[in-house]
Design a protein around this motif. Structure first.
Motif, PDB file in Angstrom:
ATOM      1  N   ALA A 397       0.824  -1.213   0.000  1.00 23.07           N
ATOM      2  CA  ALA A 397       0.000   0.000   0.000  1.00 23.07           C
ATOM      3  C   ALA A 397       0.853   1.255   0.000  1.00 23.07           C
ATOM      4  O   ALA A 397       1.904   1.322   0.643  1.00 23.07           O
ATOM      5  N   HIS A 398       0.368   2.265  -0.725  1.00 25.05           N
ATOM      6  CA  HIS A 398       1.007   3.584  -0.741  1.00 25.05           C
ATOM      7  C   HIS A 398      -0.100   4.623  -0.843  1.00 25.05           C
ATOM      8  O   HIS A 398      -0.851   4.647  -1.822  1.00 25.05           O
ATOM      9  N   TYR A 399      -0.235   5.449   0.196  1.00 29.80           N
ATOM     10  CA  TYR A 399      -1.300   6.450   0.229  1.00 29.80           C
ATOM     11  C   TYR A 399      -0.893   7.611   1.118  1.00 29.80           C
ATOM     12  O   TYR A 399       0.173   7.592   1.762  1.00 29.80           O
ATOM     13  N   ILE A 400      -1.723   8.622   1.156  1.00 33.55           N
ATOM     14  CA  ILE A 400      -1.493   9.819   1.964  1.00 33.55           C
ATOM     15  C   ILE A 400      -2.501   9.831   3.115  1.00 33.55           C
ATOM     16  O   ILE A 400      -3.684   9.518   2.910  1.00 33.55           O
ATOM     17  N   THR A 401      -2.039  10.155   4.317  1.00 32.84           N
ATOM     18  CA  THR A 401      -2.957  10.292   5.450  1.00 32.84           C
ATOM     19  C   THR A 401      -2.996  11.746   5.907  1.00 32.84           C
ATOM     20  O   THR A 401      -2.006  12.483   5.814  1.00 32.84           O
ATOM     21  N   VAL A 402      -4.178  12.140   6.401  1.00 25.13           N
ATOM     22  CA  VAL A 402      -4.377  13.491   6.933  1.00 25.13           C
ATOM     23  C   VAL A 402      -5.082  13.354   8.279  1.00 25.13           C
ATOM     24  O   VAL A 402      -6.089  12.638   8.385  1.00 25.13           O
ATOM     25  N   GLU A 403      -4.552  14.020   9.302  1.00 27.17           N
ATOM     26  CA  GLU A 403      -5.159  13.976  10.629  1.00 27.17           C
ATOM     27  C   GLU A 403      -4.998  15.325  11.310  1.00 27.17           C
ATOM     28  O   GLU A 403      -4.106  16.111  10.976  1.00 27.17           O
ATOM     29  N   THR A 404      -5.843  15.593  12.276  1.00 28.15           N
ATOM     30  CA  THR A 404      -5.782  16.828  13.056  1.00 28.15           C
ATOM     31  C   THR A 404      -5.132  16.538  14.397  1.00 28.15           C
ATOM     32  O   THR A 404      -5.523  15.603  15.091  1.00 28.15           O
ATOM     33  N   ARG A 405      -4.151  17.353  14.762  1.00 21.93           N
ATOM     34  CA  ARG A 405      -3.477  17.195  16.045  1.00 21.93           C
ATOM     35  C   ARG A 405      -3.581  18.502  16.829  1.00 21.93           C
ATOM     36  O   ARG A 405      -3.148  19.560  16.343  1.00 21.93           O
ATOM     37  N   ILE A 406      -4.167  18.411  18.006  1.00 17.79           N
ATOM     38  CA  ILE A 406      -4.360  19.592  18.854  1.00 17.79           C
ATOM     39  C   ILE A 406      -3.894  19.251  20.265  1.00 17.79           C
ATOM     40  O   ILE A 406      -4.371  18.297  20.870  1.00 17.79           O
ATOM     41  N   LYS A 407      -2.959  20.043  20.757  1.00 16.65           N
ATOM     42  CA  LYS A 407      -2.450  19.806  22.104  1.00 16.65           C
ATOM     43  C   LYS A 407      -3.301  20.567  23.120  1.00 16.65           C
ATOM     44  O   LYS A 407      -4.176  21.358  22.770  1.00 16.65           O
ATOM     45  N   GLY A 408      -3.025  20.309  24.391  1.00 18.16           N
ATOM     46  CA  GLY A 408      -3.755  20.995  25.442  1.00 18.16           C
ATOM     47  C   GLY A 408      -3.058  20.829  26.762  1.00 18.16           C
ATOM     48  O   GLY A 408      -1.936  20.322  26.836  1.00 18.16           O
ATOM     49  N   THR A 409      -3.695  21.225  27.817  1.00 20.10           N
ATOM     50  CA  THR A 409      -3.096  21.118  29.146  1.00 20.10           C
ATOM     51  C   THR A 409      -4.002  20.390  30.119  1.00 20.10           C
ATOM     52  O   THR A 409      -3.767  20.387  31.313  1.00 20.10           O
ATOM     53  N   THR A 410      -5.065  19.776  29.620  1.00 23.11           N
ATOM     54  CA  THR A 410      -6.002  19.073  30.490  1.00 23.11           C
ATOM     55  C   THR A 410      -6.211  17.658  29.980  1.00 23.11           C
ATOM     56  O   THR A 410      -5.671  17.259  28.943  1.00 23.11           O
ATOM     57  N   SER A 411      -7.017  16.907  30.687  1.00 23.83           N
ATOM     58  CA  SER A 411      -7.283  15.522  30.291  1.00 23.83           C
ATOM     59  C   SER A 411      -8.067  15.440  28.991  1.00 23.83           C
ATOM     60  O   SER A 411      -8.137  14.384  28.369  1.00 23.83           O
ATOM     61  N   THR A 412      -8.643  16.559  28.523  1.00 21.90           N
ATOM     62  CA  THR A 412      -9.399  16.552  27.269  1.00 21.90           C
ATOM     63  C   THR A 412      -8.525  16.097  26.107  1.00 21.90           C
ATOM     64  O   THR A 412      -8.949  15.330  25.249  1.00 21.90           O
ATOM     65  N   THR A 413      -7.293  16.577  26.077  1.00 20.00           N
ATOM     66  CA  THR A 413      -6.380  16.197  24.991  1.00 20.00           C
ATOM     67  C   THR A 413      -5.167  15.460  25.529  1.00 20.00           C
ATOM     68  O   THR A 413      -4.078  15.544  24.988  1.00 20.00           O
ATOM     69  N   ARG A 414      -5.350  14.741  26.612  1.00 15.31           N
ATOM     70  CA  ARG A 414      -4.231  14.039  27.230  1.00 15.31           C
ATOM     71  C   ARG A 414      -3.577  13.074  26.237  1.00 15.31           C
ATOM     72  O   ARG A 414      -4.239  12.521  25.378  1.00 15.31           O
ATOM     73  N   TYR A 415      -2.289  12.907  26.377  1.00 17.99           N
ATOM     74  CA  TYR A 415      -1.433  12.091  25.532  1.00 17.99           C
ATOM     75  C   TYR A 415      -1.154  12.744  24.184  1.00 17.99           C
ATOM     76  O   TYR A 415      -0.469  12.178  23.348  1.00 17.99           O
ATOM     77  N   ASP A 416      -1.659  13.957  23.967  1.00 14.96           N
ATOM     78  CA  ASP A 416      -1.176  14.835  22.896  1.00 14.96           C
ATOM     79  C   ASP A 416      -0.703  16.153  23.498  1.00 14.96           C
ATOM     80  O   ASP A 416      -0.503  17.131  22.782  1.00 14.96           O
ATOM     81  N   ASN A 417      -0.504  16.186  24.806  1.00 12.10           N
ATOM     82  CA  ASN A 417      -0.218  17.447  25.485  1.00 12.10           C
ATOM     83  C   ASN A 417       1.204  17.951  25.306  1.00 12.10           C
ATOM     84  O   ASN A 417       1.510  19.069  25.712  1.00 12.10           O
ATOM     85  N   ALA A 418       2.084  17.158  24.721  1.00 10.88           N
ATOM     86  CA  ALA A 418       3.455  17.616  24.490  1.00 10.88           C
ATOM     87  C   ALA A 418       3.721  17.901  23.015  1.00 10.88           C
ATOM     88  O   ALA A 418       4.882  18.060  22.610  1.00 10.88           O
ATOM     89  N   LEU A 419       2.679  17.973  22.199  1.00  8.36           N
ATOM     90  CA  LEU A 419       2.881  18.321  20.795  1.00  8.36           C
ATOM     91  C   LEU A 419       3.516  19.701  20.688  1.00  8.36           C
ATOM     92  O   LEU A 419       3.335  20.564  21.554  1.00  8.36           O
ATOM     93  N   THR A 420       4.255  19.913  19.612  1.00  7.97           N
ATOM     94  CA  THR A 420       4.925  21.196  19.431  1.00  7.97           C
ATOM     95  C   THR A 420       3.969  22.302  18.999  1.00  7.97           C
ATOM     96  O   THR A 420       4.276  23.478  19.162  1.00  7.97           O
TER      97      THR A 420
END
Length: 517
Positions: A397-420
């Motif tokens: 397989a060869h394809y393109i993926t697109v996703e939204t990444r949003i960081k935060g400081t609460t449990s709402t976005t936990r485990y993405d909280n260290a994104l740049t």
């Protein structure tokens, strides 16, 4: 963190590898084809040091283990076959098969869905002659089983907390710990650790600069202790070999086959016995390779399977580090802060079809793409753009993926909280991608995987021979600022694909995809 990973590429282990090759005696070579289960073990170096290796073995039907050397142009394909029944063809020289072809025995590979509750056994192991125990046995249960850390714990995040949120409840772990009870007998309710029959020098007679750990030897001796204690290994999916001192350069993750069953596995020195490193090595144990490797090794801050970014960390112990001259090293436990990329979640069967938009025809459509860190609702989590003339599923397989990444400081976005930063991440996924970095001084190893981010700001990194961000500071170089923001677009004229980023509304972005081919 990324620049630290880059700096440790100075003085790589290439000379060590060359010396091994030069010292190897000539062996008779025989063309052959072998049938068995392919296992892979990825070695990831201690932060601040160079190194790393990928090892391949084939477990034959009679239980014998054949070492494999797989060429770099088949590294991606091999990762898709991890833990599967295959036929490997190549040239046999002593204990090693130099692979030329890899072929699954099944005509069509079934999707790799890693879901449900998987049982994992932590096997606590002291090297002979060393009495230190970096953590009590209960530490590993507290690290794994709860969804949230216990009140007052020095553990800021648990493995079940990470995997439950990251997989949207698709994957959970149930951990047991094996060691020795108060009577000195092996037990699932241990008070101390098993003792291996040999010292560290027998299993890993090198320091940070080498990838010398005898993982098979550790596994063999550890499982002998487990089975002698009457512990039924077959009820487990994963086995974590927990060491009381350093191994070699690395922490290791991958798998092995034993008595007719395949297991995911990790081999962790004390510095890796925490949620961030385990999230990475557990990822290997369930079949994930690395991602990134665009500018240097481990260069993507968007994926735990590349640069492990911590949202928080806490002092959680210490140990006497043999690789550090016997000095006492502080242990830190972290909360993973960059999750898994959508391409890996899709590969593991975590994204429902209702939350994935597949673009495989000519036309234009706009998708309201929701933050990957939020719980599943009705909005899409992934756009997969098929490429004309290429497979959109399977081992090629060869394809393109697109996703939204949003960081935060609460449990709402936990485990993405260290994104740049916040934004839209676009990646090029190629299942049979060749390994990246061999011979390039900017890369201290070539352990890349299938997915490489497409950089929204590609001209802020000085390539070889400089291998430097110049005057720029993190995260304003390389993949630290790879995110696409509103009004920006990515165009592949050759493939007839345009991705246009629209407005951010709350924790979503409007993304318009156009295909003209």
């Amino acid at each position: 963190m990324p620049i630290k990973r880059l700096l440790r590429s100075l003085g790589t282990s290439l000379a060590w590898c060359a010396a091994l090759v030069a010292a190897a005696p000539a062996r008779a070579q025989t063309a052959t084809r072998l049938h068995g289960t392919l296992n892979i073990m990825w070695g990831d170096p201690h932060p601040g040091h160079a190194g790393g290796a990928t090892r391949y073995t084939l477990t034959l039907p009679d239980g014998r283990i054949q070492n494999l050397v797989i060429p770099t142009d088949q590294a991606g394909t091999a990762a898709t076959l991890f833990g599967r029944d295959i036929i490997a063809g190549g040239t046999l020289a002593g204990p090693t098969l130099a692979v030329q072809t890899l072929q699954p025995t099944a005509q069509t590979l079934s999707p790799r869905a890693v879901t449900g509750t998987r049982r994992v056994l932590f096997v606590l192991l002291k090297f002979q002659g060393q009495s230190q125990t970096p953590h009590p046995p209960a530490f590993y249960l507290d690290l794994t089983n709860p969804l949230k850390p216990k009140t007052g714990s020095t553990i800021p995040a648990t493995l079940n907390g990470f995997f439950s949120r990251t997989s949207w409840g698709k994957l959970q772990w149930q951990a047991d710990v094996a060691g020795v009870n108060a009577a000195g007998v092996g037990s699932l309710k241990p008070t101390t650790w098993f003792t291996l029959p040999y010292p560290k020098t027998h299993y890993a007679n090198c320091g940070w600069s080498g990838a010398c750990a005898d993982l098979t030897g550790i596994r063999t001796d550890a499982l002998a202790l487990v089975t002698a204690a009457g512990i039924n290994l077959t009820v487990y999916n994963n086995v974590n070999f927990v060491l009381n001192d350093d191994l070699d350069c690395c922490a290791w993750g991958g798998g092995f086959s034993y008595a007719g069953k395949s297991y995911g596995a990790t081999w962790e020195p004390p510095w890796g016995q925490e949620a961030g490193t385990y999230a990475h090595e557990f990822g290997h144990s369930i079949g994930l390779p690395h991602s990134g490797w665009m500018y240097y090794a481990y260069d993507s801050p968007w994926d735990v399977m590349s640069d492990i970014s911590a949202a928080t960390s806490a002092n959680c112990g210490s140990y006497a580090s043999t690789n550090n001259g016997g000095a006492t090293d502080t242990l830190y436990c972290s909360e993973p802060g960059d999750g898994y990329i959508a391409a890996h979640k899709d590969y593991l069967g975590w994204i429902p079809a209702a939350n994935e938009v597949v673009v495989n025809t000519i036309g234009t459509q706009t998708v309201i793409l929701e933050s990957a860190a939020l719980p599943l609702a009705s909005n899409p989590k992934l756009i997969k753009i098929c490429i004309t003339g290429a497979a959109c599923t399977g081992s090629a397989a060869h394809y393109i993926t697109v996703e939204t990444r949003i960081k935060g400081t609460t449990s709402t976005t936990r485990y993405d909280n260290a994104l740049t930063a916040n934004g839209v991440l676009i990646e090029d996924f190629k299942a049979n991608r060749s390994a990246i970095g061999a011979g390039n001084p900017c890369f201290f190893n070539s352990q890349s995987g299938w997915a490489v981010p497409i950089d929204a700001t590609p001209n802020d990194w000085k390539p070889a021979p400089a291998c430097s961000p110049g005057s720029k500071t993190w995260p304003h170089y390389a993949l630290g600022n790879a995110e696409f923001l509103p009004t920006k677009s990515w165009v592949s004229a050759a493939d007839g694909i345009t991705v246009q980023i629209g407005a951010k509304t709350g924790l979503t972005y409007a993304v318009t995809v156009t295909r003209t081919k």
